[in-house]
Design an enzyme around this catalytic site. Sequence first.
Site, PDB file in Angstrom:
ATOM      1  N   HIS A  85      -7.174  -3.048 -10.606  1.00 18.76           N
ATOM      2  CA  HIS A  85      -5.779  -2.645 -10.461  1.00 18.76           C
ATOM      3  C   HIS A  85      -5.070  -2.657 -11.812  1.00 18.76           C
ATOM      4  CE1 HIS A  85      -6.859  -3.781  -6.339  1.00 18.76           C
ATOM      5  NE2 HIS A  85      -5.996  -2.855  -5.995  1.00 18.76           N
TER       6      HIS A  85
ATOM      7  N   HIS B  30     -10.881   2.932  -4.575  1.00 17.47           N
ATOM      8  CA  HIS B  30     -11.588   1.834  -3.931  1.00 17.47           C
ATOM      9  C   HIS B  30     -11.176   1.738  -2.460  1.00 17.47           C
ATOM     10  CE1 HIS B  30      -7.857   0.107  -5.549  1.00 17.47           C
ATOM     11  NE2 HIS B  30      -7.914  -0.755  -4.534  1.00 17.47           N
TER      12      HIS B  30
ATOM     13  N   CYS C 244      -2.350  -6.078   4.701  1.00 16.37           N
ATOM     14  CA  CYS C 244      -3.376  -5.170   4.200  1.00 16.37           C
ATOM     15  C   CYS C 244      -4.296  -5.942   3.264  1.00 16.37           C
ATOM     16  CB  CYS C 244      -2.785  -3.943   3.521  1.00 16.37           C
ATOM     17  SG  CYS C 244      -1.389  -4.224   2.456  1.00 16.37           S
TER      18      CYS C 244
ATOM     19  N   HIS D 135      -8.497  -5.746   1.085  1.00 16.61           N
ATOM     20  CA  HIS D 135      -9.720  -5.071   0.650  1.00 16.61           C
ATOM     21  C   HIS D 135     -10.927  -5.754   1.281  1.00 16.61           C
ATOM     22  CE1 HIS D 135      -6.755  -4.598  -2.618  1.00 16.61           C
ATOM     23  NE2 HIS D 135      -7.246  -3.385  -2.710  1.00 16.61           N
TER      24      HIS D 135
ATOM     25  N   GLU E 267      -3.284 -14.209   5.337  1.00 12.05           N
ATOM     26  CA  GLU E 267      -1.898 -13.864   5.032  1.00 12.05           C
ATOM     27  C   GLU E 267      -0.914 -14.421   6.043  1.00 12.05           C
ATOM     28  OE1 GLU E 267      -0.780  -9.925   3.910  1.00 12.05           O
ATOM     29  OE2 GLU E 267      -2.682  -9.544   2.898  1.00 12.05           O
TER      30      GLU E 267
ATOM     31  N   TYR F 259      -4.304   7.277  -0.232  1.00 11.67           N
ATOM     32  CA  TYR F 259      -3.085   7.453  -1.008  1.00 11.67           C
ATOM     33  C   TYR F 259      -3.286   6.970  -2.442  1.00 11.67           C
ATOM     34  CZ  TYR F 259      -2.015   2.492  -1.118  1.00 11.67           C
ATOM     35  OH  TYR F 259      -2.057   1.146  -1.376  1.00 11.67           O
TER      36      TYR F 259
ATOM     37  N   GLU G  41      -2.086   2.000  -7.361  1.00  9.53           N
ATOM     38  CA  GLU G  41      -2.964   1.788  -6.215  1.00  9.53           C
ATOM     39  C   GLU G  41      -3.607   3.141  -5.940  1.00  9.53           C
ATOM     40  OE1 GLU G  41      -4.277  -0.523  -4.780  1.00  9.53           O
ATOM     41  OE2 GLU G  41      -2.956  -2.227  -4.514  1.00  9.53           O
TER      42      GLU G  41
ATOM     43  N   GLU H 174      -6.391   4.248  -3.182  1.00 10.87           N
ATOM     44  CA  GLU H 174      -7.215   3.690  -2.122  1.00 10.87           C
ATOM     45  C   GLU H 174      -7.541   4.674  -1.004  1.00 10.87           C
ATOM     46  OE1 GLU H 174      -5.615  -0.908  -2.344  1.00 10.87           O
ATOM     47  OE2 GLU H 174      -4.711   0.414  -0.851  1.00 10.87           O
TER      48      GLU H 174
ATOM     49  N   TRP I 295       2.637   3.146   0.812  1.00  9.74           N
ATOM     50  CA  TRP I 295       1.599   3.438   1.796  1.00  9.74           C
ATOM     51  C   TRP I 295       2.170   3.408   3.210  1.00  9.74           C
ATOM     52  CZ3 TRP I 295       1.535  -0.751  -1.488  1.00  9.74           C
ATOM     53  CH2 TRP I 295       1.728  -2.013  -0.922  1.00  9.74           C
TER      54      TRP I 295
END
Length: 183
Positions: free
Chosen positions: A34, A41, A76, A78, A96, A113, A123, A125, A170
């Site tokens: 990032h 990714h 959200c 990864h 989270e 996006y 970002e 992704e 997003w």
Amino acid sequence: MHTAENTMDRVDDWVVLLDEDGLEIGTAPKSSVHGADTSLHLAFSCYVFNERGEVLLTRRALGKKTWPGVWTNSFCGHPAPAETLTDAVHRRAGFELGLQIENIELALPLFRYRATDSSGIVENEVCPVYLARAVGDPTANPDEVMEFTWTDPEVLRRSVLASPFAFSPWMVLQMRELETFGA
């Protein structure tokens, strides 16, 4: 639920790199990916609903590297290399939000996006979008979420479309496509 066993959620976790067709081409430390020229990714977004049909909206912690303090979807993240997306969704819900989830449904399998934060971090992704049901109430991890609220999905959609600057980029794009929110 925020314990040492969640080591994959540290700053040095890894992401799955993708080619332009969305095929895996390798992995890299998240901290190195990032930046101003972020490699494509794999990521995911999830919207969590309660038994009343309300959706969980979260505000990103001020310590987040990108879009700090911005309102966004429930959570959200990864997937780690070799981790399934649904396993990653469960892991991040716990990390989270201290939340167990069930009835995970893939809503936007091909969502993608690219957006640039005010700090210049990009970002980039492929980010499948999931819907899930909460089991119990959230207990937000303050390093990830500074506040949260349950809201009516249609009210949220109208708010996002009327004031996109107040929400993550997003989420704004996802609201235009998610049928659950009246798209």
